[in-house]
Design an enzyme around this catalytic site. Sequence first.
Site, PDB file in Angstrom:
ATOM      1  N   LYS A  13       0.750  -1.110  -0.027  1.00 15.93           N
ATOM      2  CA  LYS A  13      -0.005   0.068   0.023  1.00 15.93           C
ATOM      3  C   LYS A  13       0.773   1.364  -0.038  1.00 15.93           C
ATOM      4  O   LYS A  13       0.807   2.114   0.951  1.00 15.93           O
ATOM      5  CB  LYS A  13      -0.977   0.038   1.148  1.00 15.93           C
ATOM      6  CG  LYS A  13      -1.965  -1.098   1.320  1.00 15.93           C
ATOM      7  CD  LYS A  13      -2.993  -1.075   2.281  1.00 15.93           C
ATOM      8  CE  LYS A  13      -3.953  -2.058   2.413  1.00 15.93           C
ATOM      9  NZ  LYS A  13      -3.311  -3.357   2.839  1.00 15.93           N
TER      10      LYS A  13
ATOM     11  N   ILE B 140       5.268  10.549  -1.768  1.00 16.55           N
ATOM     12  CA  ILE B 140       5.528  11.506  -2.965  1.00 16.55           C
ATOM     13  C   ILE B 140       5.817  10.782  -4.214  1.00 16.55           C
ATOM     14  O   ILE B 140       6.494   9.691  -4.289  1.00 16.55           O
ATOM     15  CB  ILE B 140       6.444  12.731  -2.385  1.00 16.55           C
ATOM     16  CG1 ILE B 140       7.934  12.026  -2.481  1.00 16.55           C
ATOM     17  CG2 ILE B 140       6.118  13.501  -1.435  1.00 16.55           C
ATOM     18  CD1 ILE B 140       8.800  13.250  -2.238  1.00 16.55           C
TER      19      ILE B 140
HETATM   20  O1  C5P Z   1      -7.756 -11.466   7.588  1.00 20.55           O
HETATM   21  P1  C5P Z   1      -8.754 -10.975   6.581  1.00 20.55           P
HETATM   22  O2  C5P Z   1      -9.494 -11.647   5.613  1.00 20.55           O
HETATM   23  O3  C5P Z   1      -9.407  -9.561   7.058  1.00 20.55           O
HETATM   24  O4  C5P Z   1      -7.226 -10.265   5.712  1.00 20.55           O
HETATM   25  C1  C5P Z   1      -7.680  -9.353   4.725  1.00 20.55           C
HETATM   26  C2  C5P Z   1      -6.262  -8.951   4.026  1.00 20.55           C
HETATM   27  O5  C5P Z   1      -6.585  -7.850   3.114  1.00 20.55           O
HETATM   28  C3  C5P Z   1      -5.438  -8.232   5.113  1.00 20.55           C
HETATM   29  O6  C5P Z   1      -4.027  -8.727   4.840  1.00 20.55           O
HETATM   30  C4  C5P Z   1      -5.513  -6.812   5.107  1.00 20.55           C
HETATM   31  O7  C5P Z   1      -4.241  -6.117   5.065  1.00 20.55           O
HETATM   32  C5  C5P Z   1      -5.686  -6.477   3.471  1.00 20.55           C
HETATM   33  N1  C5P Z   1      -6.529  -5.596   2.889  1.00 20.55           N
HETATM   34  C6  C5P Z   1      -7.950  -5.016   3.405  1.00 20.55           C
HETATM   35  N2  C5P Z   1      -8.423  -3.927   2.956  1.00 20.55           N
HETATM   36  C7  C5P Z   1      -7.745  -3.245   2.056  1.00 20.55           C
HETATM   37  C8  C5P Z   1      -6.674  -3.543   1.390  1.00 20.55           C
HETATM   38  C9  C5P Z   1      -6.075  -4.741   2.008  1.00 20.55           C
HETATM   39  O8  C5P Z   1      -8.309  -5.706   4.381  1.00 20.55           O
HETATM   40  N3  C5P Z   1      -8.637  -2.204   1.488  1.00 20.55           N
END
Ligand code: C5P
Length: 241
Positions: free
Chosen positions: A66, A70
């Site tokens: 993520k 800049i």
């Molecule tokens: O454990 P869980 O199913 O919640 O994992 C979701 C994964 O997706 C995590 O690794 C989290 O960092 C990632 N993620 C998220 N929401 C976002 C982007 C990425 O939950 N918008």
Amino acid sequence: MPAEEKIHPLILALDTHDLQEAREFLAPLRSMLRYVKVGRRLWALGGVPFLKEISSQGFDIFLDLKLHDIPNTVAGAVDALSDLGLWALTLHAAGGRKMLEAAVSARDDADSEMVLLGVSVLTSLDQPAWETVCPGSVLTEAIKSRTRLCADCSMDGLVCSPLDLGMVRETAGEELITVVPGVRPWKVNDDQKRSATPAEAIRNGADYLVVGRPIIQSDDPLGAVSDIFIQMEEGFRCRKR
Ligand code: C5P
């Protein structure tokens, strides 16, 4: 399950405590899963050598850093990551047009096929939480404008909540692939606020699902993956588009 059945667009969020746990966890899943998402913790612990190790086992790696900085700094990071053979990398759409364009140029200049995904708004934020970040702003409007921005900047796709899929398609049509976390195969009470089941997410048009804790914390991870596959197949059968 034979390797040729690694067809389900399920991305395992490999959010384990440490590298050894991750290795032990992945070993029995090799024949079932194609995509593995490495987040900041394992990246901090294992860096590039760990990515190469799991990639050599046949997994496609999604590095979820993520990036948000800049434009020049993000371009430098994308350039450095472009020759690792990653399947995908995330950037925060909140970084703005110039940052996203710099990332796409850096990837293209490096002649890399790495998929660049914009994160619209974290699936852990609902409207009340969003108000504390951006007072007076409507969460859905932010998601729409960031979706448009990603499409305009020639990003490949978007990470969004399962509940945002209709809005994302209305805003960007088929321009962006959708990668969807916040997927809950069974009811839990955790930090994901905008969630849906695998069947609902696929039915609403998700291209890929990201699932972590429901698999990682399961007493039977293989059973959990199989269960999610069944729910995904149900979603494909009822797909709206
Ligand atoms: O454990 P869980 O199913 O919640 O994992 C979701 C994964 O997706 C995590 O690794 C989290 O960092 C990632 N993620 C998220 N929401 C976002 C982007 C990425 O939950 N918008």
